[in-house]
Design an enzyme around this catalytic site. Structure first.
Site, mmCIF file in Angstrom:
data_model
loop_
_atom_site.group_PDB
_atom_site.id
_atom_site.type_symbol
_atom_site.label_atom_id
_atom_site.label_comp_id
_atom_site.label_asym_id
_atom_site.label_seq_id
_atom_site.Cartn_x
_atom_site.Cartn_y
_atom_site.Cartn_z
ATOM 1 N N GLN A 1 -5.413 46.707 -18.156
ATOM 2 C CA GLN A 1 -5.965 47.085 -16.859
ATOM 3 C C GLN A 1 -5.023 46.777 -15.704
ATOM 4 O OE1 GLN A 1 -9.778 45.085 -16.748
ATOM 5 N NE2 GLN A 1 -10.248 45.823 -18.795
ATOM 6 N N HIS B 1 -9.271 42.230 -16.218
ATOM 7 C CA HIS B 1 -10.059 41.533 -15.194
ATOM 8 C C HIS B 1 -9.175 41.007 -14.063
ATOM 9 C CE1 HIS B 1 -13.738 40.770 -18.027
ATOM 10 N NE2 HIS B 1 -13.290 42.016 -18.082
ATOM 11 N N TYR C 1 -22.372 33.683 -7.321
ATOM 12 C CA TYR C 1 -23.013 34.876 -7.881
ATOM 13 C C TYR C 1 -23.258 34.775 -9.389
ATOM 14 C CZ TYR C 1 -22.884 36.698 -3.262
ATOM 15 O OH TYR C 1 -23.123 36.851 -1.903
ATOM 16 N N TYR D 1 -20.020 42.142 -25.984
ATOM 17 C CA TYR D 1 -19.770 43.481 -26.509
ATOM 18 C C TYR D 1 -20.196 43.616 -27.969
ATOM 19 C CZ TYR D 1 -17.169 44.424 -22.257
ATOM 20 O OH TYR D 1 -16.826 44.607 -20.939
#
Length: 383
Positions: free
Chosen positions: A96, A163, A266, A277
């Site tokens: 990513q 990430h 959060y 997953y």
């Protein structure tokens, strides 16, 4: 009976529709799309791109955009400049990682600063291995980045190639916000002593604002504004209230839309609406005192990437809504708000491609960057 054995790593990849997917078919640009509250057309601005990740619009209406492989491109008077802008920092374009977000300084017309986030490969004697999420500012002169300054790094480096987060916005007071994902280290998220899974608030030169929430806390990273995030790939400023809104990838299920507030936790991974997953539990908790609830969440995961508020009145009933991209299901999600409450959602442009970024341009149109196929389009309301 034929027995098929799939390795665990492959199962994880198959479950991660957030990040990998097949090519999708594009919509005809002449077609009128009839949504619940607006009819519009999709016009292609530039095509044949390699994972466009972010866009920013210059005061004259020209557009800059990043390609994740490490290119910064310019669309000038409606035409793609044949050469990428030079001097872009070296990126670790793996998984990513790569060249990520792009933002102009609020006073760009006066000072010329642009800001780039990227996965920076290890340099010199930096701690760790692999790469980190870095933030640079620079100026453009003669189609080249000049006066480059790396103003923030989320160290140490990590070998994992996912990430990174990497979204950038400025608020109405000129403070800069940068999101950084947990880099796969969920067990370290619930602490203020590292850079994993945080949103950071900086001055425009990378220094730390004196009123950040943890500047007086011993051992805390003083740039932290909020924490307990998994992989935030959407940041947007409410055009009226100036509040920061964010979305982030959950694991399998549990993607979140959050209102970001100073010093709030959060919850990841202590509370989540998702599972691993491979189908196992992460936690039994979805609520805990002292941890924030999302404004909404998605199960199954839509894999949100990119978001912006619709501000221009030409969009009629859409004005004040949020548009959010879906990587895994390849559509736009239109989110209606009443105050801070999500009151309705609508899927738009199903099958358009893996949406990476959404931005409103100076011409008032909403622009959408897509991979598979790689292109940038604009949404044009029917009069």
């Amino acid at each position: 009976m034929i027995r098929i054995i799939i390795p665990l790593a492959m199962l994880i990849l198959l479950g991660m529709g957030a990040y990998w997917g097949t090519q999708s078919t594009s919509l005809e640009t002449e077609e009128v799309i009839r949504s619940e509250k607006l009819d519009f057309r999709v016009e292609t601005v530039v095509a044949d791109l390699d994972i466009p990740w972010a866009m920013a619009f210059l005061p004259n209406g020209d557009m800059l955009f990043t390609e994740r492989k490490g290119s910064l491109r310019l669309v000038q008077q409606g035409e793609l400049h044949p050469k990428p802008i030079g001097g872009v920092p070296k990126v670790r374009a793996r998984g990513q990682g790569g060249l990520l977000d792009l933002e102009l300084h609020p006073q760009y017309a006066e000072n010329g600063w642009i800001y780039l986030s990227y996965s920076s490969p290890i340099e010199g004697d930096e701690p760790g291995e692999g790469a980190n999420t870095a933030l640079m500012r620079a100026k453009i002169k003669d189609h080249q980045l000049v006066e480059q300054e790396v103003i923030f790094k989320a160290l140490p480096n990590y070998r994992q190639s996912h990430h990174y987060g990497g979204r950038i916005i400025f608020d109405q007071e000129g403070y800069l916000y940068l999101s950084v994902g947990d880099r796969g280290g969920r067990d370290e998220n619930q602490t203020l002593t590292n850079y994993r899974g945080k949103i950071f608030r900086l001055n425009d030169d990378g220094s730390i604002p004196e009123d950040n929430p943890f500047v007086e806390e011993a051992g805390a990273v003083t740039a932290i504004w909020s924490w307990g995030h998994r992989n935030p790939q959407g940041l947007s400023l409410h055009p009226e209230t100036g509040e920061v809104w964010e979305h982030e990838h959950g694991p399998k299920g549990g993607d979140e839309l959050n209102l970001i507030q100073k010093g709030r936790n959060y919850g990841w991974p202590t509370i989540t609406y998702g599972i691993n997953y491979i189908g196992t539990k992460i936690t039994d908790e979805t609520h805990r005192e002292g941890m924030e609830q999302p404004q909404t969440y998605w199960v199954p995961s839509i894999a949100p990437c990119g978001m912006d508020f619709v501000e221009d009145e030409q969009y009629g009933a859409w004005q004040g809504n949020i548009l959010i991209g879906s990587l895994s299901f390849r559509y736009l999600e239109r989110v209606e708000l009443k105050g801070h409450e999500v009151v309705h959602q609508e899927k738009l442009l199903e099958g358009i491609g893996r949406v990476r970024a959404i931005e409103q341009a100076p011409d008032g149109y909403m622009y959408v960057a897509i991979e598979g196929p790689g292109k940038i389009v604009r949404l044009v309301p029917e009069k």
